[in-house]
Design a protein around this motif. Structure first.
Motif, mmCIF file in Angstrom:
data_model
loop_
_atom_site.group_PDB
_atom_site.id
_atom_site.type_symbol
_atom_site.label_atom_id
_atom_site.label_comp_id
_atom_site.label_asym_id
_atom_site.label_seq_id
_atom_site.Cartn_x
_atom_site.Cartn_y
_atom_site.Cartn_z
ATOM 1 N N SER A 166 0.830 -1.210 0.000
ATOM 2 C CA SER A 166 0.000 0.000 0.000
ATOM 3 C C SER A 166 0.865 1.261 0.000
ATOM 4 O O SER A 166 0.533 2.251 -0.664
ATOM 5 C CB SER A 166 -0.959 0.000 1.192
ATOM 6 N N THR A 167 1.999 1.212 0.717
ATOM 7 C CA THR A 167 2.877 2.385 0.730
ATOM 8 C C THR A 167 3.513 2.608 -0.639
ATOM 9 O O THR A 167 3.641 3.749 -1.101
ATOM 10 C CB THR A 167 3.950 2.231 1.819
ATOM 11 N N LEU A 168 3.885 1.539 -1.318
ATOM 12 C CA LEU A 168 4.440 1.684 -2.672
ATOM 13 C C LEU A 168 3.372 2.209 -3.636
ATOM 14 O O LEU A 168 3.678 2.988 -4.543
ATOM 15 C CB LEU A 168 4.998 0.345 -3.162
ATOM 16 N N PHE A 169 2.121 1.803 -3.442
ATOM 17 C CA PHE A 169 1.027 2.358 -4.247
ATOM 18 C C PHE A 169 0.923 3.865 -4.012
ATOM 19 O O PHE A 169 0.729 4.637 -4.952
ATOM 20 C CB PHE A 169 -0.300 1.686 -3.867
ATOM 21 N N ALA A 170 1.048 4.287 -2.749
ATOM 22 C CA ALA A 170 0.933 5.703 -2.423
ATOM 23 C C ALA A 170 2.110 6.515 -2.968
ATOM 24 O O ALA A 170 1.993 7.742 -3.113
ATOM 25 C CB ALA A 170 0.823 5.888 -0.909
ATOM 26 N N TRP A 171 3.219 5.854 -3.255
ATOM 27 C CA TRP A 171 4.387 6.547 -3.816
ATOM 28 C C TRP A 171 4.429 6.449 -5.342
ATOM 29 O O TRP A 171 5.421 6.827 -5.957
ATOM 30 C CB TRP A 171 5.694 5.988 -3.240
ATOM 31 N N PRO B 267 3.942 0.367 -13.886
ATOM 32 C CA PRO B 267 3.420 1.018 -12.680
ATOM 33 C C PRO B 267 2.860 -0.036 -11.730
ATOM 34 O O PRO B 267 2.218 -0.991 -12.168
ATOM 35 C CB PRO B 267 2.309 1.926 -13.223
ATOM 36 N N ILE B 268 3.100 0.142 -10.438
ATOM 37 C CA ILE B 268 2.728 -0.909 -9.499
ATOM 38 C C ILE B 268 1.227 -1.170 -9.502
ATOM 39 O O ILE B 268 0.779 -2.299 -9.257
ATOM 40 C CB ILE B 268 3.242 -0.583 -8.076
ATOM 41 N N ARG B 269 0.434 -0.162 -9.839
ATOM 42 C CA ARG B 269 -1.022 -0.370 -9.896
ATOM 43 C C ARG B 269 -1.409 -1.329 -11.020
ATOM 44 O O ARG B 269 -2.453 -1.964 -10.969
ATOM 45 C CB ARG B 269 -1.751 0.966 -10.074
ATOM 46 N N GLU B 270 -0.561 -1.437 -12.047
ATOM 47 C CA GLU B 270 -0.820 -2.367 -13.144
ATOM 48 C C GLU B 270 -0.141 -3.721 -12.899
ATOM 49 O O GLU B 270 -0.503 -4.717 -13.531
ATOM 50 C CB GLU B 270 -0.325 -1.770 -14.464
#
Length: 295
Positions: free
Chosen positions: A126-131, A147-150
């Motif tokens: 979640s922290t990597l998503f926020a960054w 991108p980490i969201r993908e």
């Protein structure tokens, strides 16, 4: 105890890719804090393993010339927490991974293993998503950056192609410059427990610290994969730094989160703490950014 067909030890990243091509059913093992437990439980009986644990080129944190923070995928949680680059620019990531398991797990567990598992409860995710992190993947066709969201596709599945390994996590300068963040993990126990819910918030304030210029809100265990609360983020942009703004942003996360009932917590409870954790993390992020929350 450990039922495996074969263990191959990679000597370099190209060698690891070659081994995965030669043994297409083989699975990567890094620190082993997850894989070995699953093997002992019989979930990976007869598995072939390719160990990348000896690849020191995949360890460490460095600040690249363009300001990108590069975290090698074999970097341990303990290393991340103590690293001066992390502490100076994205200290919240160090705080988040310091909540993983106990000291033994943090010494051997790696950021790459934590993200490649594809689980929504991973404390780093979640922290990597926020960054707005980017995942670097290396395979037979070269390097690609996702991108980490993908990168997260569905529960337990990430975008790793055949014979591909994760080599780094990248945090672009634009994603961290001027931002301050805070992560809160809610769990049944204070230590060595999987998160019931995790919330990571980053904020960027105006020069006079009175306006929320940007906010990023990410969750673990609020859905099948880690996620961003995009409606809440949009609702927060341009608001004055105030208790009313924090309430508005926190209440809006229910437009995004999709938790489920489980033996750890009910859906209703997770929705409740999703709002509470967002408000608390947002307030602390504003404080770290130099802002003062007024009534």
């Amino acid at each position: 105890m450990y039922d495996m067909k074969a263990l191959y030890e990679a000597e370099s990243v190209p060698h690891a890719i070659q081994l995965l091509q030669e043994h297409p059913e083989a699975q990567i093992i890094a620190g082993g804090s997850d894989v070995l437990v699953q093997m002992r439980e019989g979930k990976r009986a007869g598995v072939e393993l390719v160990s990348i644990y000896g690849l020191d080129e995949l360890r460490g944190v460095k600040l690249e010339e363009d300001g990108t923070i590069r975290i090698g995928s074999l970097t341990s949680f303990s290393h991340i927490t103590k690293d001066p680059v992390i502490q100076e620019y994205i200290n919240v990531l160090g705080e988040a991974v310091d909540k993983v398991g106990g000291p033994q797990i943090r010494n051997i567990g790696t950021i790459g293993g934590n993200t490649c598992n594809g689980v929504t409860s991973a404390d780093s995710a979640s922290t990597l998503f926020a960054w707005d992190a980017v995942v670097e993947l290396t395979g037979p066709d070269g390097i690609r950056k996702v991108p980490i969201r993908e990168f997260y596709i569905k529960a337990g599945k990430v975008d790793l192609r055949p014979a591909e390994i994760q080599t780094a996590i990248l945090i672009p300068k634009a994603a961290y410059e001027g931002y301050h963040g805070h992560y809160i993990k809610y769990a049944m126990r204070n230590a060595m427990d999987i998160a019931t819910l995790g919330c990571s918030v980053n904020v960027k304030l105006s020069e006079d610290k009175s306006v929320i210029e940007d906010v990023r809100i990410a969750y673990g265990v609020a859905g099948p994969i880690p996620m961003r609360a995009l409606h809440a983020e949009e609702a927060g942009k341009g608001l004055l730094v105030s208790e009313a703004s924090i309430e508005t942003i926190g209440d809006t996360v229910l437009e995004d989160v999709t938790p489920r009932d489980s033996w750890r917590a009910s859906k209703a409870f997770r929705e409740h703490i999703a709002k509470v954790l967002c408000k608390r993390a947002l307030k602390e992020s504003i404080r770290l950014a130099g802002g003062v929350v007024h009534e």
